[in-house]
Design a protein around this motif. Structure first.
Motif, PDB file in Angstrom:
ATOM      1  N   ILE A  81     -69.946  -3.099 -64.671  1.00 35.35           N
ATOM      2  CA  ILE A  81     -68.948  -3.526 -65.747  1.00 35.35           C
ATOM      3  C   ILE A  81     -68.571  -1.703 -66.056  1.00 35.35           C
ATOM      4  O   ILE A  81     -69.418  -1.326 -66.454  1.00 35.35           O
ATOM      5  CB  ILE A  81     -69.780  -4.181 -67.114  1.00 35.35           C
ATOM      6  CG1 ILE A  81     -70.053  -5.403 -66.653  1.00 35.35           C
ATOM      7  CG2 ILE A  81     -68.347  -4.240 -68.154  1.00 35.35           C
ATOM      8  CD1 ILE A  81     -70.402  -6.262 -68.435  1.00 35.35           C
ATOM      9  N   GLN A  82     -67.641  -2.615 -66.281  1.00 34.22           N
ATOM     10  CA  GLN A  82     -66.424  -0.551 -67.121  1.00 34.22           C
ATOM     11  C   GLN A  82     -65.408  -1.229 -67.596  1.00 34.22           C
ATOM     12  O   GLN A  82     -64.352  -2.306 -67.501  1.00 34.22           O
ATOM     13  CB  GLN A  82     -66.411   0.398 -65.095  1.00 34.22           C
ATOM     14  CG  GLN A  82     -65.110   1.523 -65.882  1.00 34.22           C
ATOM     15  CD  GLN A  82     -64.847   2.360 -64.481  1.00 34.22           C
ATOM     16  OE1 GLN A  82     -64.499   1.732 -63.327  1.00 34.22           O
ATOM     17  NE2 GLN A  82     -65.281   3.570 -65.024  1.00 34.22           N
ATOM     18  N   ALA A  83     -65.653  -0.168 -68.823  1.00 37.44           N
ATOM     19  CA  ALA A  83     -63.895  -0.298 -70.061  1.00 37.44           C
ATOM     20  C   ALA A  83     -63.938   1.349 -69.607  1.00 37.44           C
ATOM     21  O   ALA A  83     -64.818   1.950 -70.057  1.00 37.44           O
ATOM     22  CB  ALA A  83     -65.093  -1.322 -70.832  1.00 37.44           C
ATOM     23  N   GLY A  84     -62.519   0.697 -70.248  1.00 38.99           N
ATOM     24  CA  GLY A  84     -62.007   2.106 -70.831  1.00 38.99           C
ATOM     25  C   GLY A  84     -60.611   2.013 -71.972  1.00 38.99           C
ATOM     26  O   GLY A  84     -59.979   1.301 -71.755  1.00 38.99           O
ATOM     27  N   LEU A  85     -60.419   3.410 -72.774  1.00 36.44           N
ATOM     28  CA  LEU A  85     -59.468   3.164 -73.555  1.00 36.44           C
ATOM     29  C   LEU A  85     -59.201   4.662 -73.830  1.00 36.44           C
ATOM     30  O   LEU A  85     -59.922   5.772 -73.988  1.00 36.44           O
ATOM     31  CB  LEU A  85     -59.644   2.832 -74.685  1.00 36.44           C
ATOM     32  CG  LEU A  85     -58.888   2.495 -76.339  1.00 36.44           C
ATOM     33  CD1 LEU A  85     -57.084   2.119 -75.886  1.00 36.44           C
ATOM     34  CD2 LEU A  85     -59.444   2.089 -77.795  1.00 36.44           C
ATOM     35  N   ASP A  86     -58.056   4.522 -72.990  1.00 44.18           N
ATOM     36  CA  ASP A  86     -57.384   5.930 -73.683  1.00 44.18           C
ATOM     37  C   ASP A  86     -55.863   6.027 -74.033  1.00 44.18           C
ATOM     38  O   ASP A  86     -54.681   5.324 -73.971  1.00 44.18           O
ATOM     39  CB  ASP A  86     -56.932   6.562 -71.588  1.00 44.18           C
ATOM     40  CG  ASP A  86     -56.480   7.780 -71.661  1.00 44.18           C
ATOM     41  OD1 ASP A  86     -56.470   8.935 -72.962  1.00 44.18           O
ATOM     42  OD2 ASP A  86     -56.453   8.359 -70.174  1.00 44.18           O
ATOM     43  N   VAL A  87     -55.609   6.777 -75.462  1.00 43.88           N
ATOM     44  CA  VAL A  87     -54.337   7.030 -76.030  1.00 43.88           C
ATOM     45  C   VAL A  87     -54.215   8.788 -76.077  1.00 43.88           C
ATOM     46  O   VAL A  87     -54.798   9.569 -76.116  1.00 43.88           O
ATOM     47  CB  VAL A  87     -54.886   6.612 -77.553  1.00 43.88           C
ATOM     48  CG1 VAL A  87     -55.686   4.624 -77.140  1.00 43.88           C
ATOM     49  CG2 VAL A  87     -55.664   6.663 -78.358  1.00 43.88           C
ATOM     50  N   VAL A  98     -48.568   6.619 -77.448  1.00 43.16           N
ATOM     51  CA  VAL A  98     -49.273   6.031 -76.146  1.00 43.16           C
ATOM     52  C   VAL A  98     -50.558   5.197 -75.942  1.00 43.16           C
ATOM     53  O   VAL A  98     -51.425   6.199 -75.532  1.00 43.16           O
ATOM     54  CB  VAL A  98     -48.889   6.838 -74.993  1.00 43.16           C
ATOM     55  CG1 VAL A  98     -48.944   6.203 -73.640  1.00 43.16           C
ATOM     56  CG2 VAL A  98     -47.653   6.940 -75.027  1.00 43.16           C
ATOM     57  N   ILE A  99     -50.520   4.280 -75.570  1.00 41.68           N
ATOM     58  CA  ILE A  99     -51.688   3.574 -74.728  1.00 41.68           C
ATOM     59  C   ILE A  99     -51.644   4.052 -73.411  1.00 41.68           C
ATOM     60  O   ILE A  99     -51.046   2.910 -73.297  1.00 41.68           O
ATOM     61  CB  ILE A  99     -52.060   1.824 -75.312  1.00 41.68           C
ATOM     62  CG1 ILE A  99     -52.058   2.246 -76.491  1.00 41.68           C
ATOM     63  CG2 ILE A  99     -53.018   1.614 -74.566  1.00 41.68           C
ATOM     64  CD1 ILE A  99     -52.531   0.496 -77.814  1.00 41.68           C
ATOM     65  N   GLN A 100     -52.791   4.309 -72.781  1.00 43.79           N
ATOM     66  CA  GLN A 100     -52.072   5.689 -71.390  1.00 43.79           C
ATOM     67  C   GLN A 100     -52.733   4.280 -70.509  1.00 43.79           C
ATOM     68  O   GLN A 100     -52.521   3.479 -69.945  1.00 43.79           O
ATOM     69  CB  GLN A 100     -52.470   6.799 -71.556  1.00 43.79           C
ATOM     70  CG  GLN A 100     -52.863   7.410 -69.904  1.00 43.79           C
ATOM     71  CD  GLN A 100     -51.027   7.521 -69.593  1.00 43.79           C
ATOM     72  OE1 GLN A 100     -50.398   7.232 -70.926  1.00 43.79           O
ATOM     73  NE2 GLN A 100     -51.032   7.882 -67.844  1.00 43.79           N
ATOM     74  N   GLN A 101     -53.886   3.788 -71.207  1.00 46.27           N
ATOM     75  CA  GLN A 101     -55.010   3.006 -71.160  1.00 46.27           C
ATOM     76  C   GLN A 101     -55.874   2.822 -71.494  1.00 46.27           C
ATOM     77  O   GLN A 101     -56.808   2.731 -72.562  1.00 46.27           O
ATOM     78  CB  GLN A 101     -56.390   4.007 -69.169  1.00 46.27           C
ATOM     79  CG  GLN A 101     -55.725   5.037 -68.150  1.00 46.27           C
ATOM     80  CD  GLN A 101     -56.260   5.489 -67.808  1.00 46.27           C
ATOM     81  OE1 GLN A 101     -56.851   5.053 -66.587  1.00 46.27           O
ATOM     82  NE2 GLN A 101     -57.184   6.749 -68.233  1.00 46.27           N
ATOM     83  N   ALA A 102     -56.040   0.660 -70.770  1.00 52.30           N
ATOM     84  CA  ALA A 102     -57.235   0.418 -72.142  1.00 52.30           C
ATOM     85  C   ALA A 102     -57.754  -0.968 -70.510  1.00 52.30           C
ATOM     86  O   ALA A 102     -56.398  -1.476 -70.273  1.00 52.30           O
ATOM     87  CB  ALA A 102     -56.587  -0.555 -73.280  1.00 52.30           C
ATOM     88  N   PHE A 103     -58.401  -1.135 -70.815  1.00 47.41           N
ATOM     89  CA  PHE A 103     -58.894  -2.355 -69.075  1.00 47.41           C
ATOM     90  C   PHE A 103     -60.499  -2.195 -68.952  1.00 47.41           C
ATOM     91  O   PHE A 103     -60.734  -1.859 -69.588  1.00 47.41           O
ATOM     92  CB  PHE A 103     -58.534  -1.054 -67.731  1.00 47.41           C
ATOM     93  CG  PHE A 103     -59.560   0.187 -67.493  1.00 47.41           C
ATOM     94  CD1 PHE A 103     -60.941  -0.122 -66.611  1.00 47.41           C
ATOM     95  CD2 PHE A 103     -59.368   1.694 -67.786  1.00 47.41           C
ATOM     96  CE1 PHE A 103     -61.376   0.764 -66.608  1.00 47.41           C
ATOM     97  CE2 PHE A 103     -60.691   2.435 -68.100  1.00 47.41           C
ATOM     98  CZ  PHE A 103     -61.003   2.173 -66.959  1.00 47.41           C
ATOM     99  N   ALA A 104     -60.654  -3.943 -67.905  1.00 44.57           N
ATOM    100  CA  ALA A 104     -61.945  -3.586 -68.232  1.00 44.57           C
ATOM    101  C   ALA A 104     -62.176  -4.073 -66.703  1.00 44.57           C
ATOM    102  O   ALA A 104     -61.622  -5.129 -66.457  1.00 44.57           O
ATOM    103  CB  ALA A 104     -62.917  -4.776 -69.206  1.00 44.57           C
ATOM    104  N   SER A 117     -54.237  -2.106 -68.184  1.00 46.94           N
ATOM    105  CA  SER A 117     -53.154  -1.265 -67.577  1.00 46.94           C
ATOM    106  C   SER A 117     -54.674   0.102 -66.944  1.00 46.94           C
ATOM    107  O   SER A 117     -55.585   0.662 -68.276  1.00 46.94           O
ATOM    108  CB  SER A 117     -52.525  -0.034 -69.026  1.00 46.94           C
ATOM    109  OG  SER A 117     -52.239  -1.046 -69.223  1.00 46.94           O
ATOM    110  N   LYS A 118     -54.571   0.750 -65.891  1.00 50.84           N
ATOM    111  CA  LYS A 118     -55.677   1.674 -65.625  1.00 50.84           C
ATOM    112  C   LYS A 118     -55.058   2.821 -64.432  1.00 50.84           C
ATOM    113  O   LYS A 118     -54.131   2.311 -63.955  1.00 50.84           O
ATOM    114  CB  LYS A 118     -56.661   1.090 -65.052  1.00 50.84           C
ATOM    115  CG  LYS A 118     -58.033   2.206 -64.634  1.00 50.84           C
ATOM    116  CD  LYS A 118     -58.914   1.243 -63.220  1.00 50.84           C
ATOM    117  CE  LYS A 118     -59.989   2.058 -63.504  1.00 50.84           C
ATOM    118  NZ  LYS A 118     -61.405   1.053 -62.511  1.00 50.84           N
TER     119      LYS A 118
END
Length: 365
Positions: A81-87, A98-104, A117-118
């Motif tokens: 499992i990989q998850a990320g949040l990038d703002v 901006v929410i640049q990345q938000a993914f699982a 979004s990745k």
């Protein structure tokens, strides 16, 4: 990490830092970054605004403060499992926040389901992320599109071929999120698209077995589609009038996957051609390995219609070619890359599909 680049007309300052927290089977990564561009020109220089996944501006003065967190955990039975949040908070860009990345991502062996979004560099044709100008169809100039994506991200050997034939690819559906920008950008009397869906797919093959022969050949196809959505016309009072309501049912999803002509509920151009906006590229690469050296030549042939896709009328001219040399490990130079790009043909002034009136799709960057 800190670096600074100054010339008589430009100053750029970037600051960043990364921290890791690691256990036996999981990794937690934190990142904080700041960037600023200052110049006295009309627009920011190309290479300070490109290949940043939309987190940039053509304005001469701009910047952002960015923070991200990434979690990676390995589970039993080959699951991961990989998850990320990038703002980011920005200045002089298309949005203040901006929410640049938000993914699982959920992976099992070589299969992966990615939701959200990745940033996805160099797929399906691998290019040098730092040196290349990127893919022509889905490059690193637009913000990541929210999507549900199934993929084989790395080459996997096909059983029964003794490692001589491998494949990778993906299938994705999503939706563009630039409704507000589209409406604010267009001037009165002109049309724009809204609530547009996204689809992409790719399939790449690799012939070669490095254990037996130090050479490989890669070839395959990437296609991307914009479909469904609404076409609106902006009026002088700032309101918008609906012009075309494109179908968005299950049949439209299938027609995005297998390009087919539109029905009576689509514009005339889609009825005589295909429903939605389809484009893509043929991709080829040759790799040669010599001890610690790697030599790579690649071609991405972009197409926006049937004549370019099937090389009718000599439509082979548009595309990108590249030659890359990866050197043995040293302290000075790791790779040397040359790229050439041509977009002069564009199907040509004659022998094209002579119709008009389709929905105006546009990807914002």
């Amino acid at each position: 990490m800190t670096y600074k680049c100054i010339s008589t007309w430009l100053a750029m300052l970037c600051l960043g830092g990364t921290m890791h927290a690691q256990t036996a089977d999981s990794i937690l990564t934190y990142r904080v970054e700041a960037s600023g561009n200052v110049s006295n020109g009309t627009y920011a220089p190309l290479w300070l605004s490109s290949n940043r996944y939309g987190l940039s501006s053509v304005e001469p003065n701009s910047g952002y403060v960015r923070a991200g967190i990434n979690f990676d955990k390995e589970l039993r039975h080959n699951w991961q499992i990989q998850a990320g949040l990038d703002v980011a908070a920005t200045a002089n860009q298309t949005a203040d926040f901006v929410i640049q990345q938000a993914f699982a991502d959920f992976s099992w062996k070589f299969l992966r389901l990615s939701v959200g979004s990745k940033e996805r560099p160099g797929f399906p044709l691998t290019k040098n992320e730092r040196l290349s100008s990127g893919m022509m169809v889905e490059g690193a100039n637009a913000r990541p599109v929210p999507q549900v994506r199934g993929e084989i991200a790395e080459y996997v050997a096909i059983p029964g071929t003794k490692g001589w034939l491998s494949l990778k690819g993906h299938l994705a559906y999503g939706m563009f999120t630039d409704n507000g920008w589209q409406e604010s950008f267009v001037s009165a009397g002109n049309t724009y698209g809204k609530n547009i869906y996204y689809h992409s797919k790719s399939l790449m093959f690799r012939i070669g077995n490095r254990k037996k022969l130090p050479a490989e050949f890669e070839f395959g196809l990437l296609m991307a589609t914009q479909f469904a959505g609404d076409q609106l016309k902006k009026k002088s009072d700032g309101t918008s009038e609906l012009i075309t309501d494109m179908p968005d049912g299950l049949k439209s999803f299938f027609k995005a996957f297998v390009p087919m002509s539109g029905g009576s509920d689509t514009p005339w151009g889609d009825q005589v051609n295909v429903e939605g906006n389809h484009l893509g590229s043929w991709n080829f690469a040759i790799n040669y390995y010599l001890k610690d050296w790697k030599f790579r030549a690649y071609l991405e042939h972009f197409f926006d219609d049937h004549s370019q896709m099937f090389w009718q009328y000599g439509r082979w001219k548009d595309g990108q070619i590249g030659i890359e040399i990866t050197l043995p490990k040293n302290r000075w130079v790791s790779s040397i890359l040359w790229e050439g790009m041509s977009t002069k043909d564009q199907t040509g002034p004659i022998l094209y599909d002579s119709f008009a009136g389709s929905l105006g799709y546009q990807i914002s960057a």
